[in-house]
Design a protein around this motif. Sequence first.
Motif, mmCIF file in Angstrom:
data_model
loop_
_atom_site.group_PDB
_atom_site.id
_atom_site.type_symbol
_atom_site.label_atom_id
_atom_site.label_comp_id
_atom_site.label_asym_id
_atom_site.label_seq_id
_atom_site.Cartn_x
_atom_site.Cartn_y
_atom_site.Cartn_z
ATOM 1 N N TRP A 61 0.849 -1.205 0.000
ATOM 2 C CA TRP A 61 0.000 0.000 0.000
ATOM 3 C C TRP A 61 0.879 1.247 0.000
ATOM 4 O O TRP A 61 0.631 2.199 -0.730
ATOM 5 C CB TRP A 61 -0.917 0.040 1.210
ATOM 6 C CG TRP A 61 -1.899 -1.075 1.353
ATOM 7 C CD1 TRP A 61 -2.331 -1.947 0.389
ATOM 8 C CD2 TRP A 61 -2.581 -1.444 2.548
ATOM 9 N NE1 TRP A 61 -3.238 -2.826 0.920
ATOM 10 C CE2 TRP A 61 -3.410 -2.537 2.247
ATOM 11 C CE3 TRP A 61 -2.566 -0.965 3.856
ATOM 12 C CZ2 TRP A 61 -4.224 -3.152 3.203
ATOM 13 C CZ3 TRP A 61 -3.378 -1.568 4.806
ATOM 14 C CH2 TRP A 61 -4.192 -2.644 4.470
ATOM 15 N N ASP A 64 2.723 1.609 -3.369
ATOM 16 C CA ASP A 64 1.806 2.054 -4.422
ATOM 17 C C ASP A 64 1.464 3.533 -4.272
ATOM 18 O O ASP A 64 1.470 4.282 -5.247
ATOM 19 C CB ASP A 64 0.529 1.212 -4.421
ATOM 20 C CG ASP A 64 0.738 -0.182 -4.985
ATOM 21 O OD1 ASP A 64 1.825 -0.460 -5.543
ATOM 22 O OD2 ASP A 64 -0.193 -1.010 -4.869
ATOM 23 N N GLU A 65 1.171 3.967 -3.055
ATOM 24 C CA GLU A 65 0.836 5.382 -2.860
ATOM 25 C C GLU A 65 2.014 6.279 -3.216
ATOM 26 O O GLU A 65 1.838 7.300 -3.882
ATOM 27 C CB GLU A 65 0.381 5.652 -1.430
ATOM 28 C CG GLU A 65 -0.006 7.105 -1.240
ATOM 29 C CD GLU A 65 -0.775 7.397 0.031
ATOM 30 O OE1 GLU A 65 -0.591 8.510 0.562
ATOM 31 O OE2 GLU A 65 -1.557 6.552 0.487
ATOM 32 N N GLY A 68 2.323 6.972 -6.733
ATOM 33 C CA GLY A 68 1.196 7.666 -7.330
ATOM 34 C C GLY A 68 0.077 6.761 -7.804
ATOM 35 O O GLY A 68 -0.853 7.212 -8.491
ATOM 36 N N LYS A 69 0.124 5.501 -7.430
ATOM 37 C CA LYS A 69 -0.921 4.558 -7.825
ATOM 38 C C LYS A 69 -2.107 4.666 -6.876
ATOM 39 O O LYS A 69 -1.959 5.058 -5.715
ATOM 40 C CB LYS A 69 -0.390 3.124 -7.801
ATOM 41 C CG LYS A 69 0.736 2.867 -8.772
ATOM 42 C CD LYS A 69 1.233 1.437 -8.629
ATOM 43 C CE LYS A 69 2.431 1.154 -9.517
ATOM 44 N NZ LYS A 69 2.971 -0.188 -9.280
ATOM 45 N N SER A 70 -3.256 4.269 -7.355
ATOM 46 C CA SER A 70 -4.446 4.196 -6.524
ATOM 47 C C SER A 70 -4.347 2.935 -5.661
ATOM 48 O O SER A 70 -4.093 1.846 -6.178
ATOM 49 C CB SER A 70 -5.691 4.136 -7.401
ATOM 50 O OG SER A 70 -6.841 4.051 -6.607
ATOM 51 N N VAL A 71 -4.525 3.094 -4.368
ATOM 52 C CA VAL A 71 -4.415 1.971 -3.441
ATOM 53 C C VAL A 71 -5.813 1.464 -3.115
ATOM 54 O O VAL A 71 -6.672 2.222 -2.669
ATOM 55 C CB VAL A 71 -3.685 2.379 -2.146
ATOM 56 C CG1 VAL A 71 -3.612 1.213 -1.169
ATOM 57 C CG2 VAL A 71 -2.297 2.916 -2.460
ATOM 58 N N ILE A 72 -6.016 0.191 -3.337
ATOM 59 C CA ILE A 72 -7.285 -0.449 -2.998
ATOM 60 C C ILE A 72 -7.015 -1.357 -1.816
ATOM 61 O O ILE A 72 -6.228 -2.319 -1.915
ATOM 62 C CB ILE A 72 -7.838 -1.250 -4.187
ATOM 63 C CG1 ILE A 72 -8.076 -0.323 -5.370
ATOM 64 C CG2 ILE A 72 -9.119 -1.979 -3.787
ATOM 65 C CD1 ILE A 72 -8.383 -1.035 -6.673
ATOM 66 N N THR A 73 -7.638 -1.046 -0.696
ATOM 67 C CA THR A 73 -7.428 -1.856 0.503
ATOM 68 C C THR A 73 -8.648 -2.732 0.745
ATOM 69 O O THR A 73 -9.759 -2.308 0.465
ATOM 70 C CB THR A 73 -7.181 -0.966 1.737
ATOM 71 O OG1 THR A 73 -8.303 -0.136 1.939
ATOM 72 C CG2 THR A 73 -5.924 -0.135 1.582
ATOM 73 N N ARG A 132 -2.949 8.476 2.293
ATOM 74 C CA ARG A 132 -4.343 8.242 1.869
ATOM 75 C C ARG A 132 -4.798 6.828 2.205
ATOM 76 O O ARG A 132 -5.938 6.615 2.588
ATOM 77 C CB ARG A 132 -4.494 8.504 0.367
ATOM 78 C CG ARG A 132 -4.451 9.975 0.000
ATOM 79 C CD ARG A 132 -4.793 10.221 -1.474
ATOM 80 N NE ARG A 132 -4.065 9.379 -2.414
ATOM 81 C CZ ARG A 132 -2.885 9.686 -2.960
ATOM 82 N NH1 ARG A 132 -2.297 10.829 -2.664
ATOM 83 N NH2 ARG A 132 -2.304 8.860 -3.800
ATOM 84 N N TRP A 133 -3.902 5.836 2.052
ATOM 85 C CA TRP A 133 -4.311 4.462 2.308
ATOM 86 C C TRP A 133 -4.656 4.219 3.781
ATOM 87 O O TRP A 133 -5.377 3.271 4.091
ATOM 88 C CB TRP A 133 -3.265 3.451 1.825
ATOM 89 C CG TRP A 133 -1.928 3.469 2.504
ATOM 90 C CD1 TRP A 133 -0.787 4.034 2.027
ATOM 91 C CD2 TRP A 133 -1.581 2.874 3.758
ATOM 92 N NE1 TRP A 133 0.247 3.834 2.906
ATOM 93 C CE2 TRP A 133 -0.216 3.116 3.976
ATOM 94 C CE3 TRP A 133 -2.288 2.148 4.716
ATOM 95 C CZ2 TRP A 133 0.463 2.674 5.109
ATOM 96 C CZ3 TRP A 133 -1.624 1.704 5.854
ATOM 97 C CH2 TRP A 133 -0.271 1.972 6.039
#
Length: 168
Positions: A61, A64-65, A68-73, A132-133
């Motif tokens: 996570w 990825d953040e 700049g990737k979108s993190v899906i938890t 953000r995550w």
Amino acid sequence: MREYQDKAELLATIEKTYRLFAGEFDEVPADKINVRLPGVDKTPQEMLAYQLGWLALVMSWEQDELQGKSVITPSPDYKWNQLGLLYQHFYTEYSGYSLPRLRTLLDERVALWCAWIAGLSEDELFTPGVRRWAVTGANWPLWKWLHINSVAPFMSFRTKIRKWKKNI
């Protein structure tokens, strides 16, 4: 949940609880790591796989953040209400490994975990909303995520592995 004064205290607690947890496996027969016993909800292999999986997932996570990737938890393949399936994924991922190999992998993963934390600032660890995550309804600071994915299971699994060893 336990509170920490600073990064040094968090790291010291992670390292201490991990050493105690890891030491419990010194007396686990390598040929019994997949034995499930009444009253213990995980086998030794599952305890190690769970930790390997969660530590890697949380660090992914972060990576990825920062990229700049979108993190899906918790992951693109599993929702929070599917944690049992996620755990099964962890168990399957590490099912073919020997006890010594699982222990080595976890030693390495915990070392990476601690190095990552050592590189974070006090603000990154203790100020909510920095990642953000880590923002949830509770808006936890990062240290709480780190605690519940290392210290807390090291302690609870230590109790489980001790109970397992008494009954094997």
